[in-house]
Scaffold this motif. Sequence first.
Motif, PDB file in Angstrom:
ATOM      1  N   ALA A 169       3.300 -16.109  81.535  1.00 50.54           N
ATOM      2  CA  ALA A 169       2.262 -15.561  80.646  1.00 50.54           C
ATOM      3  C   ALA A 169       1.130 -14.911  81.441  1.00 50.54           C
ATOM      4  CB  ALA A 169       1.719 -16.674  79.757  1.00 50.54           C
ATOM      5  N   GLY A 170       1.287 -14.847  82.756  1.00 48.59           N
ATOM      6  CA  GLY A 170       0.302 -14.158  83.580  1.00 48.59           C
ATOM      7  C   GLY A 170      -0.795 -15.057  84.123  1.00 48.59           C
ATOM      8  N   ILE A 171      -0.673 -16.363  83.897  1.00 51.64           N
ATOM      9  CA  ILE A 171      -1.694 -17.295  84.395  1.00 51.64           C
ATOM     10  C   ILE A 171      -1.444 -17.578  85.878  1.00 51.64           C
ATOM     11  CG2 ILE A 171      -2.477 -19.700  84.160  1.00 51.64           C
ATOM     12  CD1 ILE A 171      -1.928 -19.280  81.110  1.00 51.64           C
ATOM     13  N   THR A 172      -2.515 -17.658  86.661  1.00 53.86           N
ATOM     14  CA  THR A 172      -2.355 -17.846  88.108  1.00 53.86           C
ATOM     15  C   THR A 172      -2.906 -19.180  88.603  1.00 53.86           C
ATOM     16  OG1 THR A 172      -4.424 -16.662  88.474  1.00 53.86           O
ATOM     17  CG2 THR A 172      -2.386 -15.371  88.612  1.00 53.86           C
ATOM     18  N   SER A 173      -3.563 -19.942  87.710  1.00 50.37           N
ATOM     19  CA  SER A 173      -4.072 -21.253  88.104  1.00 50.37           C
ATOM     20  C   SER A 173      -3.880 -22.227  86.943  1.00 50.37           C
ATOM     21  CB  SER A 173      -5.555 -21.154  88.476  1.00 50.37           C
ATOM     22  OG  SER A 173      -6.090 -22.446  88.684  1.00 50.37           O
ATOM     23  N   ALA A 174      -3.047 -23.246  87.157  1.00 50.90           N
ATOM     24  CA  ALA A 174      -2.753 -24.187  86.068  1.00 50.90           C
ATOM     25  C   ALA A 174      -2.173 -25.476  86.632  1.00 50.90           C
ATOM     26  CB  ALA A 174      -1.752 -23.569  85.085  1.00 50.90           C
ATOM     27  N   SER A 175      -2.272 -26.533  85.825  1.00 56.97           N
ATOM     28  CA  SER A 175      -1.588 -27.776  86.193  1.00 56.97           C
ATOM     29  C   SER A 175      -0.937 -28.378  84.951  1.00 56.97           C
ATOM     30  CB  SER A 175      -2.560 -28.779  86.821  1.00 56.97           C
ATOM     31  OG  SER A 175      -3.404 -29.323  85.837  1.00 56.97           O
ATOM     32  N   VAL A 176       0.215 -29.004  85.164  1.00 51.65           N
ATOM     33  CA  VAL A 176       0.894 -29.750  84.101  1.00 51.65           C
ATOM     34  C   VAL A 176       1.080 -31.158  84.624  1.00 51.65           C
ATOM     35  CG1 VAL A 176       2.940 -29.936  82.644  1.00 51.65           C
ATOM     36  CG2 VAL A 176       2.115 -27.667  83.337  1.00 51.65           C
ATOM     37  N   ASN A 177       0.572 -32.144  83.891  1.00 53.13           N
ATOM     38  CA  ASN A 177       0.650 -33.537  84.333  1.00 53.13           C
ATOM     39  C   ASN A 177       1.270 -34.389  83.218  1.00 53.13           C
ATOM     40  OD1 ASN A 177       0.269 -36.170  85.139  1.00 53.13           O
ATOM     41  ND2 ASN A 177      -1.902 -35.910  85.672  1.00 53.13           N
ATOM     42  N   ALA A 178       2.492 -34.840  83.448  1.00 56.09           N
ATOM     43  CA  ALA A 178       3.160 -35.705  82.470  1.00 56.09           C
ATOM     44  C   ALA A 178       3.164 -37.120  83.022  1.00 56.09           C
ATOM     45  CB  ALA A 178       4.578 -35.206  82.205  1.00 56.09           C
ATOM     46  N   GLY A 179       2.095 -37.837  82.792  1.00 57.21           N
ATOM     47  CA  GLY A 179       1.986 -39.228  83.227  1.00 57.21           C
ATOM     48  C   GLY A 179       2.310 -39.436  84.704  1.00 57.21           C
ATOM     49  N   ASP A 181       3.823 -37.088  86.731  1.00 60.33           N
ATOM     50  CA  ASP A 181       4.727 -36.030  87.204  1.00 60.33           C
ATOM     51  C   ASP A 181       3.932 -34.736  87.086  1.00 60.33           C
ATOM     52  OD1 ASP A 181       6.543 -38.156  86.875  1.00 60.33           O
ATOM     53  OD2 ASP A 181       8.192 -36.768  86.482  1.00 60.33           O
ATOM     54  N   ILE A 182       3.516 -34.183  88.231  1.00 61.66           N
ATOM     55  CA  ILE A 182       2.543 -33.084  88.219  1.00 61.66           C
ATOM     56  C   ILE A 182       3.112 -31.841  88.897  1.00 61.66           C
ATOM     57  CG2 ILE A 182       0.234 -32.389  89.016  1.00 61.66           C
ATOM     58  CD1 ILE A 182      -0.454 -35.405  89.120  1.00 61.66           C
ATOM     59  N   ALA A 183       2.936 -30.681  88.248  1.00 59.44           N
ATOM     60  CA  ALA A 183       3.254 -29.408  88.904  1.00 59.44           C
ATOM     61  C   ALA A 183       2.003 -28.545  88.878  1.00 59.44           C
ATOM     62  CB  ALA A 183       4.404 -28.706  88.190  1.00 59.44           C
ATOM     63  N   LEU A 184       1.759 -27.847  89.991  1.00 62.39           N
ATOM     64  CA  LEU A 184       0.529 -27.088  90.169  1.00 62.39           C
ATOM     65  C   LEU A 184       0.841 -25.627  90.412  1.00 62.39           C
ATOM     66  CD1 LEU A 184      -0.997 -29.669  92.633  1.00 62.39           C
ATOM     67  CD2 LEU A 184      -1.620 -29.384  90.214  1.00 62.39           C
ATOM     68  N   GLU A 211      -4.127 -32.729  98.960  1.00 65.84           N
ATOM     69  CA  GLU A 211      -4.584 -31.359  98.712  1.00 65.84           C
ATOM     70  C   GLU A 211      -3.382 -30.452  98.629  1.00 65.84           C
ATOM     71  OE1 GLU A 211      -7.640 -30.229 101.451  1.00 65.84           O
ATOM     72  OE2 GLU A 211      -9.065 -31.591 100.482  1.00 65.84           O
ATOM     73  N   LEU A 212      -3.189 -29.838  97.471  1.00 64.00           N
ATOM     74  CA  LEU A 212      -1.937 -29.129  97.209  1.00 64.00           C
ATOM     75  C   LEU A 212      -2.180 -27.815  96.467  1.00 64.00           C
ATOM     76  CD1 LEU A 212      -0.120 -32.267  95.767  1.00 64.00           C
ATOM     77  CD2 LEU A 212       0.310 -31.276  98.019  1.00 64.00           C
ATOM     78  N   SER A 213      -1.396 -26.795  96.831  1.00 61.82           N
ATOM     79  CA  SER A 213      -1.362 -25.532  96.082  1.00 61.82           C
ATOM     80  C   SER A 213       0.094 -25.193  95.822  1.00 61.82           C
ATOM     81  CB  SER A 213      -1.969 -24.394  96.891  1.00 61.82           C
ATOM     82  OG  SER A 213      -3.253 -24.715  97.321  1.00 61.82           O
ATOM     83  N   ASP A 214       0.401 -24.728  94.627  1.00 61.13           N
ATOM     84  CA  ASP A 214       1.774 -24.317  94.309  1.00 61.13           C
ATOM     85  C   ASP A 214       2.810 -25.373  94.686  1.00 61.13           C
ATOM     86  OD1 ASP A 214       1.608 -21.766  93.063  1.00 61.13           O
ATOM     87  OD2 ASP A 214       0.956 -20.933  94.991  1.00 61.13           O
ATOM     88  N   ARG A 215       2.534 -26.622  94.361  1.00 60.09           N
ATOM     89  CA  ARG A 215       3.441 -27.714  94.704  1.00 60.09           C
ATOM     90  C   ARG A 215       3.615 -28.627  93.494  1.00 60.09           C
ATOM     91  NH1 ARG A 215       6.063 -28.058  99.437  1.00 60.09           N
ATOM     92  NH2 ARG A 215       6.560 -26.107  98.487  1.00 60.09           N
ATOM     93  N   ALA A 216       4.587 -29.498  93.611  1.00 59.48           N
ATOM     94  CA  ALA A 216       4.734 -30.556  92.616  1.00 59.48           C
ATOM     95  C   ALA A 216       4.545 -31.889  93.317  1.00 59.48           C
ATOM     96  CB  ALA A 216       6.113 -30.488  91.984  1.00 59.48           C
ATOM     97  N   VAL A 217       3.984 -32.853  92.615  1.00 62.77           N
ATOM     98  CA  VAL A 217       3.830 -34.202  93.165  1.00 62.77           C
ATOM     99  C   VAL A 217       4.148 -35.211  92.064  1.00 62.77           C
ATOM    100  CG1 VAL A 217       1.324 -34.067  92.817  1.00 62.77           C
ATOM    101  CG2 VAL A 217       2.261 -35.833  94.303  1.00 62.77           C
ATOM    102  N   VAL A 218       5.037 -36.137  92.400  1.00 61.93           N
ATOM    103  CA  VAL A 218       5.533 -37.092  91.404  1.00 61.93           C
ATOM    104  C   VAL A 218       5.470 -38.498  91.983  1.00 61.93           C
ATOM    105  CG1 VAL A 218       7.577 -37.851  90.129  1.00 61.93           C
ATOM    106  CG2 VAL A 218       7.071 -35.407  90.309  1.00 61.93           C
TER     107      VAL A 218
END
Length: 308
Positions: A169-179, A181-184, A211-218
Amino acid sequence: WRLPPGEQQLSRTALVMGTLVEIKAFGDDEEQLDSAISKAFAEMTRLEALLSSHQPKSEISRLSNSADEFVASPETIELISLGRKIAERSNGAFDMTLGALKKLWAIESENPQVPSEEQIAVALQGVGPEALQLDGNRVRKKLPGLQVDLGGIAKGYAVDRALALLRAAGITSASVNAGGDIALLGDHDGRPWRIGIQHPRKSGELLAALELSDRAVVSSGDYERFFEQDGIRYHHIFDPRSGQPARLCQSVTVVAADAASADALATAAFVLGPEEGLQLLEQLPDVEGLIIANNGKEWQTSGLPQSQ
Ligand code: ADP
Ligand code: MG
Ligand code: MG
């Protein structure tokens, strides 16, 4: 901190995949952010309906109930294919065929109970990395009764797909955190995201910050879904060799390029324990991890991006 002029932050939460999911997105057009976040949540709900073993009509439940070759959606094939690789790499510590064992323990139900050795032996019949085979868009089970469970990888996958929709959708900065399980996506306000890792025994206390960019951390742990009987903690990550909750770790955090891999690797390393688990993570390019052993000792890979 302050956002640059015109920059908006939009954050929304929803219950998906049995957990509270938070999506945050940054940009200058609030309507664009809002519509992208809605699409991301809708995608996660769609994937839950496909991949959940709690929903009797999901594709995974139908696969578990089917005796024949099963024609599956591209998403299910992609996920089982990734899971199979991690199952092989981890010598079967990660195992997507433990559905019967999971139902037997019923850790997340109202009345969980410790099963007998006989019951466990029955639930483990025919399980293992080779028990689930792929051939194009078909899934084959070695035993008709084999129950498939993607609980150790599906949440990470859904998080990846949600982030991919935000990116599209053209977004360049976002995070998704499912309890946890995180993607950045991208950076946060021009700097890497700072992600706190929960201490497995001290509620509300952080073990580390990454400290993370464009990574996932679970993170996977024994502290969120468990019950106690006779002073023993029984949790939801099982050692496929014994059919018992894995005993060597309190928590495992994995950083990887995608959350599906990080999710499965965290479950695998939890089962393998600190020594073998760390070895597995260290071997893989672009993967880092932090393991808390059952005695509380911290083990970490050489390149863990810890913030000072
Ligand atoms: P979380 O619940 O925090 O996402 P995990 O990612 O480790 O934790 O997932 C645990 C779930 O994975 C269990 O509820 C079960 O569905 C499944 N599972 C349990 N043991 C294993 C295993 N050895 N390999 C693969 N999946 C497992
Ligand atoms: Mg998980
Ligand atoms: Mg997992």
